[in-house]
Design an enzyme around this catalytic site. Structure first.
Site, mmCIF file in Angstrom:
data_model
loop_
_atom_site.group_PDB
_atom_site.id
_atom_site.type_symbol
_atom_site.label_atom_id
_atom_site.label_comp_id
_atom_site.label_asym_id
_atom_site.label_seq_id
_atom_site.Cartn_x
_atom_site.Cartn_y
_atom_site.Cartn_z
ATOM 1 N N PRO A 150 -52.838 -13.462 3.333
ATOM 2 C CA PRO A 150 -52.233 -14.135 4.493
ATOM 3 C C PRO A 150 -51.321 -13.169 5.257
ATOM 4 C CG PRO A 150 -51.578 -15.186 2.403
ATOM 5 C CD PRO A 150 -52.465 -14.048 2.047
ATOM 6 N N ILE B 119 -42.880 7.044 -5.909
ATOM 7 C CA ILE B 119 -42.427 8.124 -5.015
ATOM 8 C C ILE B 119 -41.164 8.773 -5.570
ATOM 9 C CG2 ILE B 119 -41.827 8.753 -2.641
ATOM 10 C CD1 ILE B 119 -43.231 6.162 -1.735
ATOM 11 N N TYR C 89 -42.148 -8.825 2.183
ATOM 12 C CA TYR C 89 -41.796 -7.455 1.773
ATOM 13 C C TYR C 89 -41.274 -6.661 2.966
ATOM 14 C CZ TYR C 89 -42.526 -2.415 1.184
ATOM 15 O OH TYR C 89 -42.354 -1.047 1.198
ATOM 16 N N THR D 173 -40.084 2.026 5.611
ATOM 17 C CA THR D 173 -41.557 2.043 5.627
ATOM 18 C C THR D 173 -42.112 1.770 7.022
ATOM 19 O OG1 THR D 173 -43.463 0.692 4.941
ATOM 20 C CG2 THR D 173 -41.332 -0.341 4.717
ATOM 21 N N ASP D 174 -43.336 2.220 7.271
ATOM 22 C CA ASP D 174 -43.991 1.929 8.560
ATOM 23 C C ASP D 174 -44.206 0.422 8.740
ATOM 24 O OD1 ASP D 174 -46.047 1.630 6.662
ATOM 25 O OD2 ASP D 174 -47.551 2.731 7.818
ATOM 26 N N GLU D 175 -44.212 -0.314 7.612
ATOM 27 C CA GLU D 175 -44.501 -1.754 7.703
ATOM 28 C C GLU D 175 -43.427 -2.521 8.465
ATOM 29 O OE1 GLU D 175 -46.303 -3.708 4.415
ATOM 30 O OE2 GLU D 175 -46.894 -1.838 3.454
ATOM 31 N N LYS E 100 -33.610 0.251 -12.541
ATOM 32 C CA LYS E 100 -33.520 -0.956 -13.371
ATOM 33 C C LYS E 100 -34.681 -1.061 -14.360
ATOM 34 C CE LYS E 100 -33.278 -5.974 -12.549
ATOM 35 N NZ LYS E 100 -33.522 -6.996 -11.525
ATOM 36 N N LEU E 101 -35.682 -0.213 -14.178
ATOM 37 C CA LEU E 101 -36.910 -0.280 -14.982
ATOM 38 C C LEU E 101 -37.544 -1.670 -14.901
ATOM 39 C CD1 LEU E 101 -36.080 1.891 -18.152
ATOM 40 C CD2 LEU E 101 -37.256 2.554 -16.041
ATOM 41 N N HIS F 76 -52.092 -10.581 6.908
ATOM 42 C CA HIS F 76 -52.475 -9.177 6.682
ATOM 43 C C HIS F 76 -52.470 -8.381 7.992
ATOM 44 C CE1 HIS F 76 -55.331 -6.512 4.048
ATOM 45 N NE2 HIS F 76 -54.201 -5.924 4.369
ATOM 46 N N ASN G 61 -48.526 4.872 4.249
ATOM 47 C CA ASN G 61 -49.014 4.639 2.877
ATOM 48 C C ASN G 61 -49.120 5.939 2.072
ATOM 49 O OD1 ASN G 61 -49.451 1.943 3.496
ATOM 50 N ND2 ASN G 61 -51.429 1.909 2.452
ATOM 51 N N LYS H 127 -37.536 -5.159 3.882
ATOM 52 C CA LYS H 127 -37.306 -3.731 4.130
ATOM 53 C C LYS H 127 -36.682 -3.530 5.519
ATOM 54 C CE LYS H 127 -38.214 -0.475 2.121
ATOM 55 N NZ LYS H 127 -37.438 0.333 1.124
HETATM 56 N N1 LIG Z 1 -45.620 3.408 -1.733
HETATM 57 C C1 LIG Z 1 -45.720 3.566 -0.427
HETATM 58 O O1 LIG Z 1 -46.813 3.798 0.103
HETATM 59 C C2 LIG Z 1 -44.481 3.516 0.430
HETATM 60 C C3 LIG Z 1 -44.585 3.858 1.796
HETATM 61 C C4 LIG Z 1 -43.428 3.858 2.584
HETATM 62 C C5 LIG Z 1 -42.203 3.530 2.026
HETATM 63 N N2 LIG Z 1 -42.135 3.186 0.700
HETATM 64 C C6 LIG Z 1 -40.811 2.860 0.144
HETATM 65 O O2 LIG Z 1 -40.512 3.873 -0.799
HETATM 66 C C7 LIG Z 1 -39.719 3.343 -1.861
HETATM 67 C C8 LIG Z 1 -40.384 3.629 -3.184
HETATM 68 O O3 LIG Z 1 -41.691 3.084 -3.199
HETATM 69 P P1 LIG Z 1 -42.615 3.204 -4.490
HETATM 70 O O4 LIG Z 1 -44.009 3.001 -4.044
HETATM 71 O O5 LIG Z 1 -42.238 4.414 -5.262
HETATM 72 O O6 LIG Z 1 -42.141 1.895 -5.287
HETATM 73 P P2 LIG Z 1 -42.307 1.521 -6.815
HETATM 74 O O7 LIG Z 1 -42.503 0.042 -6.840
HETATM 75 O O8 LIG Z 1 -43.334 2.391 -7.473
HETATM 76 O O9 LIG Z 1 -40.892 1.889 -7.478
HETATM 77 C C9 LIG Z 1 -39.733 1.153 -7.247
HETATM 78 C C10 LIG Z 1 -38.697 1.585 -8.264
HETATM 79 O O10 LIG Z 1 -37.486 0.892 -7.995
HETATM 80 C C11 LIG Z 1 -36.966 0.383 -9.215
HETATM 81 N N3 LIG Z 1 -36.193 -0.829 -8.915
HETATM 82 C C12 LIG Z 1 -36.647 -2.017 -8.442
HETATM 83 N N4 LIG Z 1 -35.650 -2.894 -8.317
HETATM 84 C C13 LIG Z 1 -34.517 -2.245 -8.698
HETATM 85 C C14 LIG Z 1 -33.145 -2.620 -8.776
HETATM 86 N N5 LIG Z 1 -32.739 -3.860 -8.439
HETATM 87 N N6 LIG Z 1 -32.249 -1.700 -9.205
HETATM 88 C C15 LIG Z 1 -32.642 -0.459 -9.563
HETATM 89 N N7 LIG Z 1 -33.924 -0.052 -9.525
HETATM 90 C C16 LIG Z 1 -34.855 -0.937 -9.091
HETATM 91 C C17 LIG Z 1 -38.194 0.077 -10.075
HETATM 92 O O11 LIG Z 1 -37.870 -0.007 -11.447
HETATM 93 C C18 LIG Z 1 -39.078 1.257 -9.720
HETATM 94 O O12 LIG Z 1 -38.821 2.355 -10.549
HETATM 95 C C19 LIG Z 1 -39.583 1.847 -1.566
HETATM 96 O O13 LIG Z 1 -38.335 1.650 -0.953
HETATM 97 C C20 LIG Z 1 -40.725 1.548 -0.609
HETATM 98 O O14 LIG Z 1 -40.409 0.479 0.243
HETATM 99 C C21 LIG Z 1 -43.249 3.169 -0.098
#
Ligand SMILES: NC(=O)c1ccc[n+]([C@@H]2O[C@H](COP(=O)([O-])OP(=O)(O)OC[C@H]3O[C@@H](n4cnc5c(N)ncnc54)[C@H](O)[C@@H]3O)[C@@H](O)[C@H]2O)c1
Length: 318
Positions: free
Chosen positions: A271, A12, A147, A123-125, A34-35, A273, A176, A151
């Site tokens: 588990p 995102i 998770y 997140t909605d979760e 942090k990659l 779910h 999602n 959050k």
């Molecule tokens: N994907 C979804 O459907 C969804 C829905 C609602 C909310 N979110 C939230 O949106 C955010 C982004 O989700 P996403 O799906 O893009 O996640 P993602 O796993 O694709 O990306 C996470 C990013 O964070 C970086 N990262 C992880 N730990 C780090 C740290 N300690 N320091 C610096 N960078 C770090 C990773 O390198 C990665 O680039 C999250 O907070 C997630 O909870 C996601």
């Protein structure tokens, strides 16, 4: 605007940075990431040379690094997180560290550096499962997985910085997401790329779990909207208005790719779910935001993107 985006190399975050730099050519964005396995510089390959974009490889738990980038910013959009539920079931420690401790380090630094707006991406979760009806922003949080619990911890911490310290925090809780550049461990890209590799798709339980789906660009536009027009101290639910069971989604992907249901392999359920997530998004809609994309069209666009961009996902999967 000088914006610090955390986790901008993820799914995102990278879509958000691309959207913001295209829409606001005078904004400056620093991406702190942090990659981890989920962070992929390929996600922003087309942006790397943009003069208004800079990348810092670093950990949000690392106070001095965070202070250094925070000093350069006036706004923060905080995506960085460990985000995959299955991994949090295997080992929750990194989830607690990054999602809770990392958010604390960012909030504390934002306070020191007089940040004008801190958008925390939740997140909605965090609400947990709901059989009937939809959660409002005022409902209590009853998360189920390590998770979602981590959050929820970060979400509450962000809120406490507004209540206690008047840090101008806004929290968004989104459903999602799907779209380009999603790591192929999540349901949609995993299933699409498995089918493209002629492999079966592993569907949990009976596939009757319900999720609301939003196209990632609609989520990015909602964050952009909230960043400019949202009220500090508020929480906003964000959803696509497209609730589907996992089996429905699976069948739609199979049909679009010309495959039949023999490609489905039902596997032991996860588990804890959650059966159904559902959000009432009327608060943000009343402010003037709504999603632009229909689920059916954006799903086909998303499938096409994975068909046309094997270079991006093949090296992540193999
Ligand atoms: N994907 C979804 O459907 C969804 C829905 C609602 C909310 N979110 C939230 O949106 C955010 C982004 O989700 P996403 O799906 O893009 O996640 P993602 O796993 O694709 O990306 C996470 C990013 O964070 C970086 N990262 C992880 N730990 C780090 C740290 N300690 N320091 C610096 N960078 C770090 C990773 O390198 C990665 O680039 C999250 O907070 C997630 O909870 C996601």
């Amino acid at each position: 605007m000088k914006m610090l985006v955390t986790g901008g190399c993820g799914f995102i975050g990278s879509n958000f940075i691309r959207h913001m730099l295209n829409k606001y050519p005078d904004y400056k964005i620093i991406n702190l990431d942090k990659l981890t396995y989920a962070g992929n510089p390929d996600n922003l390959k087309d942006i790397e040379k943009n003069n208004n974009y800079s990348f810092v490889c670093g950990d949000i738990c690392d106070g001095p690094v965070v202070d250094k980038v925070m000093k350069e910013a006036d706004h923060v959009v905080h995506f960085a997180a460990e985000s995959h539920v299955d991994r949090s079931i295997d080992d929750a420690s990194i989830f607690v560290r990054t999602n809770v401790l990392g958010t604390f380090v960012l909030l504390d630094s934002a306070l020191k550096h007089n940040i004008k707006k801190f958008v925390h991406i939740s997140t909605d979760e965090v609400y947990g499962s709901i059989n009937k009806g939809s959660f409002k922003e005022t409902d209590i949080l009853t998360p189920s997985s390590p998770y979602s619990s981590s959050k929820a911890g970060s979400d509450l911490l962000a809120r406490s910085y507004y209540i206690t310290h008047k840090l101008p925090v806004i929290i968004t809780r989104c459903t999602n997401n799907y779209g380009p550049y999603q790591y192929p461990e999540k349901l949609l890209p995993l299933f699409i790329t498995n089918i493209l590799d002629n492999k079966k798709v592993p569907l949990y339980g009976t596939g009757r779990n319900v999720r609301d789906w939003i196209y990632v660009l609609d989520h990015c536009k909602a964050i952009d909207f909230v960043l400019h027009r949202g009220n500090t101290g508020e929480i906003y639910n964000i959803g696509g208005g497209a609730e589907k069971t996992n089996i429905e989604i699976t069948k739609m992907i199979l049909e679009t790719l010309g495959k039949d249901e023999s490609m489905i392999e039902f596997v032991k359920d996860r588990p804890g779910h959650d059966l159904r997530y559902s959000l009432d998004c009327s608060k943000l809609r009343k402010l003037g935001w709504k999603p632009d994309h229909s689920f059916e069209e954006a799903l086909v666009d998303t499938i096409r993107w994975y068909v046309e961009n094997r270079w991006w996902w093949e090296k992540l999967k193999h």
